[in-house]
Design a protein around this motif. Structure first.
Motif, PDB file in Angstrom:
ATOM      1  N   UNK A 152      70.142  49.661   5.091  1.00 58.20           N
ATOM      2  CA  UNK A 152      71.200  49.182   4.187  1.00 58.20           C
ATOM      3  C   UNK A 152      72.489  49.939   4.507  1.00 58.20           C
ATOM      4  N   UNK A 153      73.542  49.178   4.789  1.00 60.33           N
ATOM      5  CA  UNK A 153      74.842  49.799   5.064  1.00 60.33           C
ATOM      6  C   UNK A 153      75.564  49.905   3.721  1.00 60.33           C
ATOM      7  N   UNK A 158      75.714  45.741   3.202  1.00 58.30           N
ATOM      8  CA  UNK A 158      75.016  44.758   4.036  1.00 58.30           C
ATOM      9  C   UNK A 158      73.601  45.277   4.297  1.00 58.30           C
ATOM     10  N   UNK A 159      72.604  44.439   4.033  1.00 59.96           N
ATOM     11  CA  UNK A 159      71.222  44.808   4.340  1.00 59.96           C
ATOM     12  C   UNK A 159      70.876  44.264   5.721  1.00 59.96           C
ATOM     13  N   UNK A 160      70.633  45.181   6.665  1.00 62.80           N
ATOM     14  CA  UNK A 160      70.207  44.778   8.012  1.00 62.80           C
ATOM     15  C   UNK A 160      68.674  44.766   7.962  1.00 62.80           C
ATOM     16  N   UNK A 161      68.124  43.574   7.743  1.00 66.35           N
ATOM     17  CA  UNK A 161      66.728  43.461   7.314  1.00 66.35           C
ATOM     18  C   UNK A 161      65.727  43.296   8.452  1.00 66.35           C
ATOM     19  N   UNK A 218      75.307  42.615  -0.755  1.00 65.87           N
ATOM     20  CA  UNK A 218      76.309  41.535  -0.733  1.00 65.87           C
ATOM     21  C   UNK A 218      76.113  40.620   0.472  1.00 65.87           C
ATOM     22  N   UNK A 219      75.258  41.028   1.388  1.00 63.30           N
ATOM     23  CA  UNK A 219      74.991  40.213   2.578  1.00 63.30           C
ATOM     24  C   UNK A 219      73.641  40.656   3.136  1.00 63.30           C
ATOM     25  N   UNK A 220      72.850  39.683   3.618  1.00 62.25           N
ATOM     26  CA  UNK A 220      71.589  40.033   4.284  1.00 62.25           C
ATOM     27  C   UNK A 220      71.684  39.553   5.725  1.00 62.25           C
ATOM     28  N   UNK A 221      71.605  40.501   6.636  1.00 61.78           N
ATOM     29  CA  UNK A 221      71.788  40.182   8.053  1.00 61.78           C
ATOM     30  C   UNK A 221      70.492  40.490   8.802  1.00 61.78           C
ATOM     31  N   UNK A 222      69.667  39.464   9.051  1.00 60.82           N
ATOM     32  CA  UNK A 222      68.405  39.701   9.757  1.00 60.82           C
ATOM     33  C   UNK A 222      68.613  39.806  11.274  1.00 60.82           C
ATOM     34  N   UNK A 228      72.798  35.725   5.911  1.00 58.37           N
ATOM     35  CA  UNK A 228      72.906  35.184   4.541  1.00 58.37           C
ATOM     36  C   UNK A 228      74.132  35.801   3.885  1.00 58.37           C
ATOM     37  N   UNK A 229      75.227  35.049   3.861  1.00 57.30           N
ATOM     38  CA  UNK A 229      76.499  35.525   3.324  1.00 57.30           C
ATOM     39  C   UNK A 229      76.749  34.949   1.926  1.00 57.30           C
ATOM     40  N   UNK A 230      76.532  33.638   1.794  1.00 56.63           N
ATOM     41  CA  UNK A 230      76.757  32.993   0.497  1.00 56.63           C
ATOM     42  C   UNK A 230      75.473  33.070  -0.319  1.00 56.63           C
ATOM     43  N   UNK A 231      75.571  33.628  -1.506  1.00 55.68           N
ATOM     44  CA  UNK A 231      74.395  33.830  -2.359  1.00 55.68           C
ATOM     45  C   UNK A 231      73.232  34.414  -1.544  1.00 55.68           C
TER      46      UNK A 231
END
Ligand code: FEO
Length: 397
Positions: A152-153, A158-161, A218-222, A228-231
């Motif tokens: 998590x940043x 931003x969650x780098x998942x 606020x963002x999930x970046x796999x 996943x930026x919006x919702x």
């Protein structure tokens, strides 16, 4: 390279041509991407790399954009080749680069690369200060390897998942609000069904843990597919549903046939299911993509499988699909078996045993028929479909 949010950048690779992943095991009709991220803070952190066929261009671009000597540290969220494959080449260029990973991650990297680099073992809750942002680590053991974790940043939030929440999907845009929603969800659920199903119990606990950490995501970046930026929490909610014995109340009739008799039985059984109001998909196993088929199995409550008997066994495509189903260990599904035969007729018993081993409740009365079915025998098949349909309806109450 492009900015995804604040000081977080995507430095990955889109693989438009990929059609098979995990060797030949997973079909990728829409390609994939290997998402690596860079946090350009006072300290510059690289999170994950890309698959080795792309290592030269990956590292060249990184060097041109920021200069390799300016990278302060590397986080390896997951050591599978598609993310850590460029590690050897990267370390040839920056040999003293500190590597942050889980204990299992370090063990696996050493077994893959046979090097003792500057490893720093991290656990859930550990963090590194980069200046304006902080990296906070969340271990995700067995999601889907023992080494997996997310980063998590904090600051950019931003969650780098890594693999979780990803999709094998090369799309013209990299954000969820800009791509075709049908394609996106098809690839996301296919990924879950085929890769994460065996780990749903762990996943349920982990989703709870992540929610309890109250990270301001606020963002999930796999590490595959779109960000996943919006919702962004919509995919977390979907995972929560998918990890809870998910089904859509439907049935699949999977069959393989040599001369059409088992196919006729499949049609009659599907009719029986539909007579009971159970929406049913009929799938010829030998003519279908296995991973798409597994996605349909994941969505279904009822799984009825048929194969002709051959050499005292079942047809090879059916055997392969049953092997996958056994490995995935779906929960809460109801099944049945059928098949035509010429003289020995073992297929139904074999299929019933395989379904039971897979944790699927088998409705008694599986039907084996000699040679080509008569109308009366097809009526028996229809009645068996109705019986399974009734059992599905009971289970849904
Ligand atoms: Fe995308 Fe488990 O690697």
């Amino acid at each position: 390279m492009f900015r995804i949010k604040d000081e977080v950048y995507w430095v990955g690779v889109k693989d438009w041509e990929l059609r098979k992943f995990h060797g030949e095991e997973y079909s990728t009709h829409r390609g994939s991407s290997y998402n690596s991220y860079l946090i350009k803070d006072e300290k510059i952190a690289l999170v994950d790399t890309v698959w080795s066929p792309f290592q030269q261009s990956f590292i060249k671009e990184l060097d041109q954009e920021i200069g390799l000597d300016r990278v302060s540290l590397l986080v390896i969220n997951h050591t599978e080749q598609d993310h850590a494959g460029s590690l050897g080449f990267l370390m040839e260029n920056i040999p003293k680069l500190p590597i942050y990973c889980t204990k299992n991650g370090a063990t696996i990297i050493k077994k893959h690369f046979h090097k003792d680099w500057d490893f720093h073992i991290v656990k859930t809750g550990d963090s590194i200060d980069l200046g304006r942002n902080k990296l906070v680590f969340v271990e995700l053991p067995m999601l889907h390897w023992p080494d997996s974790m997310a980063t998590f940043v904090s600051g950019a939030n931003v969650l780098l998942s890594n693999d979780a929440f990803g999709q094998h999907y090369a799309a013209p845009y990299m954000f969820n609000d800009l791509v075709d929603q049908g394609e996106l969800y098809q690839e996301a659920i296919k990924y879950f069904a085929n890769i994460l199903t065996p780990f749903t119990k762990i996943l349920r606990a982990k989703i709870k843990e992540i929610k309890n950490m109250n990270l301001p995501i606020e963002m999930i970046a796999p590490s595959h597919g779109i960000i996943w930026r919006e919702n962004p929490l919509q995919i977390l909610e979907k995972y929560d549903q998918w990890a809870n014995d998910y089904h859509e109340g439907t049935a699949v009739v999977l069959y393989d046939t040599m001369w059409g008799a088992t196919k006729k039985m499949a049609g009659a059984i599907a009719q029986g299911l539909e007579n009971k109001g159970i929406g049913t998909k009929v799938i010829n196993i030998g003519r279908s993509d296995r991973n798409d088929l597994i996605t349909d199995v994941f969505k279904a409550k009822g799984i009825v499988v048929g194969s002709s008997t051959i050499n005292k066994g079942i047809l090879s495509d059916t055997a392969a699909v049953l092997e996958i189903i056994k490995g995935l260990q779906f929960k809460g599904k109801i099944g049945g078996a059928f098949g035509s035969y010429g003289w020995s007729g073992e297929s139904v018993k074999i299929i019933e045993n395989r379904l039971t081993e897979s944790g699927i409740e088998v409705v008694p009365g599986g039907i084996k028929l000699l040679w080509d079915p008569t109308n009366e025998e097809l009526s028996q098949c229809e009645a068996y479909g109705e019986l399974i349909g009734e059992r599905i309806k009971e289970s849904l109450v």
